[in-house]
Design an enzyme around this catalytic site. Sequence first.
Site: not given
Length: 536
Positions: A349, A427
């Site tokens: 990420d 997420d």
Amino acid sequence: MEGAVTVVLVSLMFVLSEINCQEAILHISNESTDREYCIVYNHSWTPISATLDAATEYPLVNLTSTSLCNGSGISPDVMKGKAVVVMHGDCNMSQKAIVAQKLGATTLLIAKNRSLVTPSAIESEYAKVHIPLALMRYRDFLEAQQVFGEGMQVKLYAPPYSKIDPSIAVILLISIVTVTLGGFWSGACERDRLNSGDTGGGGGENKADSGELFLYSPLKVVIFVAMMCGMLVLMYFFYNVLVYIIIAIFCLASASALFSCLDAVMEKIGCGTLNFSIQNWNLSLRSLLLSAVCISIAVVWGVYRNEDRWIWILQDLLGVAFCLNFMKTISLSNFKICVILLSLLLVYDVFFVFITPFFTKNGVSIMVQVALGPDASGEKTQGNMVEIPAEPQAPFEKLPVVMRVPRFSAPAQNLCGMQFSILGYGDIIVPGLLVAYCSRFDVWINSRRKIYFVSCCFAYLLGMILTFAVMLLSGMGQPALLYLVPFTLITSSVVAGCRGEMRQFWAGTTYEVLDSSREPLLPEGRTDCTVEGERC
């Protein structure tokens, strides 16, 4: 096939945020009617009133026949005490503004046939301009002429909006509820499996009879993350083709997930089924009705996916179902696998959000480019700049891998084009897998207070709050896993350490399928599945 679908969808599910824009509203009226249009200005250069009531009204003079690069041929009496609209031309905006204010104009509007970009000038020119300056679409001015004729009165105002938009609270609520429900569902399924005496499936597929897929090998986790990286890079280079494949996969996967969720709810509330057979097919009326509903919702989303005004509701509904079903279906077998997977995805990420802008031609990260699409140039504009299309644009395809909630306190922005607060499915799913593992571990140790599950959910909530706080303070979208992974992993480790159960928590349970090269998790000579007198 299931693994390929998982890689395709999960590799694209990470956080983005709204942009700090500088749109305002042009209020045009006459004695009988009024309308409002989008304009773009620079609040640090030429600030305008914050409310319509506080704004001063001026008659509007049409000078679109000139670009006002100089004042030749224009009488000051025409412009004195009035707002004036001119065409965008070869000279810079500060030059137009200086000419306009010398001729007595009170406001300068610059009509453009191209995209509206936040007005700017060289540093030495800013102090010379004392009148409001804004850009408007030329097509909006032509429409206003048809509606109002020549007797137009205008006001300029920029409604203030809080960075802490209510949409952020909605996104936060969606994420924490989804993670909590997903973890609870996974734990409930584990409890049912243990009560039924099911010890899991065997064989190389590593699947339980319930259809769950277990990730138990560190090597497979590394390969999984590597495939995600490859898929993201492919999407960056071949977005215009692969986006339609992703949309089709999402429709199928989300319809199946929604069916699974609704069927579980029906089963929980005791909704009966009417079974019947057609030839050799055993069918259920409840399943047929649920299938029709879920497929219809997915098809409606697929057809109207670019209708921003309302389709986000269906996308979020399908997204919640997808995340819930994913957390229930994909199981991490022990805390070691959780640490490896979440740590690798954290690096993934951060790299694709913060590092890749140094390698791309336009300076936009690969993650942002893929998540928003190559045609969303206005949404990707950074810092205090904004770009609004001057003409209606054909809807561009966006990946359906984010929760989207429109901003509620941005009337000017929504007039210029709807703005959304966004949270990637990843997420929710990635920390959710750890929450699900904690929920199952509570079942294995027969924890009545569900200490691991509750503490991990609370850590996720704190991580999300910190993510939004940093985003609002920095004015930039954040890779949420940068905060969620440390919060959830550290909290789970501390709980296990304080309870003296780190060894069991790290190793997981004994019913998982092991590679032939690995030793059993039970101590040598143990044949039961108890740990310190409690069922695991």
